[in-house]
Design an enzyme around this catalytic site. Structure first.
Site, PDB file in Angstrom:
ATOM      1  N   LYS A  12       1.109  -0.980   0.204  1.00  0.00           N
ATOM      2  CA  LYS A  12       0.082  -0.193   0.078  1.00  0.00           C
ATOM      3  C   LYS A  12       0.721   1.282   0.131  1.00  0.00           C
ATOM      4  CE  LYS A  12      -4.170  -2.463   2.484  1.00  0.00           C
ATOM      5  NZ  LYS A  12      -4.802  -2.099   3.313  1.00  0.00           N
ATOM      6  N   TYR A  52     -11.945  -2.375  -3.688  1.00  0.00           N
ATOM      7  CA  TYR A  52     -12.584  -2.175  -2.627  1.00  0.00           C
ATOM      8  C   TYR A  52     -14.024  -2.149  -2.021  1.00  0.00           C
ATOM      9  CZ  TYR A  52      -8.367  -2.496   0.128  1.00  0.00           C
ATOM     10  OH  TYR A  52      -6.853  -2.993   0.500  1.00  0.00           O
ATOM     11  N   ASN A 115      -1.659  -0.067   7.196  1.00  0.00           N
ATOM     12  CA  ASN A 115      -1.609  -1.257   7.603  1.00  0.00           C
ATOM     13  C   ASN A 115      -0.206  -1.566   6.800  1.00  0.00           C
ATOM     14  OD1 ASN A 115      -3.423  -1.880   6.203  1.00  0.00           O
ATOM     15  ND2 ASN A 115      -5.024  -3.292   7.912  1.00  0.00           N
ATOM     16  N   HIS A 118      -2.072  -5.296   1.604  1.00  0.00           N
ATOM     17  CA  HIS A 118      -3.427  -5.885   1.453  1.00  0.00           C
ATOM     18  C   HIS A 118      -2.893  -7.561   0.377  1.00  0.00           C
ATOM     19  CE1 HIS A 118      -7.189  -6.769  -0.372  1.00  0.00           C
ATOM     20  NE2 HIS A 118      -6.939  -7.704  -1.222  1.00  0.00           N
ATOM     21  N   GLU A 129      -9.725 -10.671  -7.788  1.00  0.00           N
ATOM     22  CA  GLU A 129      -8.513  -9.280  -7.315  1.00  0.00           C
ATOM     23  C   GLU A 129      -7.544  -9.183  -8.463  1.00  0.00           C
ATOM     24  OE1 GLU A 129      -9.422  -8.822  -2.821  1.00  0.00           O
ATOM     25  OE2 GLU A 129      -7.757  -9.983  -3.251  1.00  0.00           O
TER      26      GLU A 129
HETATM   27  P1  IDP Z   1      -7.436  -6.569   5.693  1.00  0.00           P
HETATM   28  O1  IDP Z   1      -6.944  -5.798   4.923  1.00  0.00           O
HETATM   29  O2  IDP Z   1      -7.554  -8.032   7.146  1.00  0.00           O
HETATM   30  O3  IDP Z   1      -8.482  -8.471   4.709  1.00  0.00           O
HETATM   31  P2  IDP Z   1     -10.697  -5.702   5.125  1.00  0.00           P
HETATM   32  O4  IDP Z   1     -11.404  -6.026   6.838  1.00  0.00           O
HETATM   33  O5  IDP Z   1     -10.553  -6.820   4.383  1.00  0.00           O
HETATM   34  O6  IDP Z   1      -9.003  -6.449   6.239  1.00  0.00           O
HETATM   35  O7  IDP Z   1      -9.997  -4.545   4.722  1.00  0.00           O
HETATM   36  C1  IDP Z   1      -9.346  -3.671   4.249  1.00  0.00           C
HETATM   37  C2  IDP Z   1      -8.603  -2.463   4.802  1.00  0.00           C
HETATM   38  O8  IDP Z   1      -9.592  -1.313   5.673  1.00  0.00           O
HETATM   39  C3  IDP Z   1      -7.940  -2.714   6.339  1.00  0.00           C
HETATM   40  O9  IDP Z   1      -6.502  -3.325   5.411  1.00  0.00           O
HETATM   41  C4  IDP Z   1      -7.659  -1.276   6.770  1.00  0.00           C
HETATM   42  O10 IDP Z   1      -7.145  -0.576   5.898  1.00  0.00           O
HETATM   43  C5  IDP Z   1      -8.777  -1.051   6.105  1.00  0.00           C
HETATM   44  N1  IDP Z   1      -9.753  -1.350   7.608  1.00  0.00           N
HETATM   45  C6  IDP Z   1     -10.556  -2.460   8.282  1.00  0.00           C
HETATM   46  N2  IDP Z   1     -11.357  -2.202   9.176  1.00  0.00           N
HETATM   47  C7  IDP Z   1     -10.819  -0.778   8.848  1.00  0.00           C
HETATM   48  C8  IDP Z   1     -11.387   0.464  10.492  1.00  0.00           C
HETATM   49  O11 IDP Z   1     -12.106  -0.705  11.572  1.00  0.00           O
HETATM   50  N3  IDP Z   1     -11.646   1.274  10.716  1.00  0.00           N
HETATM   51  C9  IDP Z   1      -9.790   1.799   9.524  1.00  0.00           C
HETATM   52  N4  IDP Z   1      -9.956   0.700   8.575  1.00  0.00           N
HETATM   53  C10 IDP Z   1     -10.187   0.251   8.625  1.00  0.00           C
HETATM   54 MG    MG Z   2     -10.098  -7.919   3.420  1.00  0.00          MG
END
Ligand code: IDP
Ligand code: MG
Length: 140
Positions: A12, A52, A115, A118, A129
């Site tokens: 990212k 997304y 974070n 992805h 994807e």
């Molecule tokens: P993942 O990336 O671990 O699969 P997902 O639930 O698919 O997690 O969420 C996609 C992305 O959305 C996450 O990587 C994160 O960057 C963001 N995200 C998920 N949950 C939150 C939240 O509660 N607050 C802010 N950003 C979030």
């Molecule tokens: Mg995800």
């Protein structure tokens, strides 16, 4: 059961900005996953929103899409035994504060919304994807 799978990875913008492409790729390769396609690009808002779309109803959707277009991303196809769950382990939990020691998000993630990586979460999403970013002739 051991099965060879492919999964989509995205390094990212928060990670490319901090010059972490090589360090993240080292963790991927150390885990035995093979990078079989890779390119750097900058997503448009429309592309990030489409990628997304599954999260469109979530409160964080707008912030997520904006964070994905702040700078270049590296999109990759990873291949290996149980690659989908194997890469989820290499990534660590969504929230870096909960990510296991040694994982990418534990080491490099700044916050839940920054974070660093992805990774696809199922066989079905991996297929979709990968096709979102790569044509057949771009994958070795
Ligand atoms: P993942 O990336 O671990 O699969 P997902 O639930 O698919 O997690 O969420 C996609 C992305 O959305 C996450 O990587 C994160 O960057 C963001 N995200 C998920 N949950 C939150 C939240 O509660 N607050 C802010 N950003 C979030
Ligand atoms: Mg995800």
């Amino acid at each position: 059961m051991m099965v060879i799978q492919r999964t989509l990875s995205i390094i990212k913008p928060d990670a490319t900005r901090r010059n972490l492409i090589g360090k993240i790729n080292a963790k991927i390769e150390s885990a035995g996953l093979r990078i079989i396609a890779q390119k750097m690009l900058r997503l448009t808002k429309e592309q990030a929103s489409a990628f997304y779309e599954v999260h469109a109803e979530r409160s964080f959707y707008e912030d997520l899409c904006n964070n994905m277009i702040r700078g270049p991303v590296v999109v990759q196809v990873l291949e290996g035994e149980n690659a989908i769950s194997a890469y989820r382990d290499v990534m660590g939990a969504t929230n870096p504060a909960s990510a296991a020691p040694g994982s990418i998000r534990h080491e490099f993630g700044e916050s839940i919304d920054l974070n660093s990586v992805h990774g696809s979460d199922s066989v079905d999403t991996a297929q979709k994807e990968i096709a979102f970013f790569f044509s057949q002739i771009e994958i070795l």
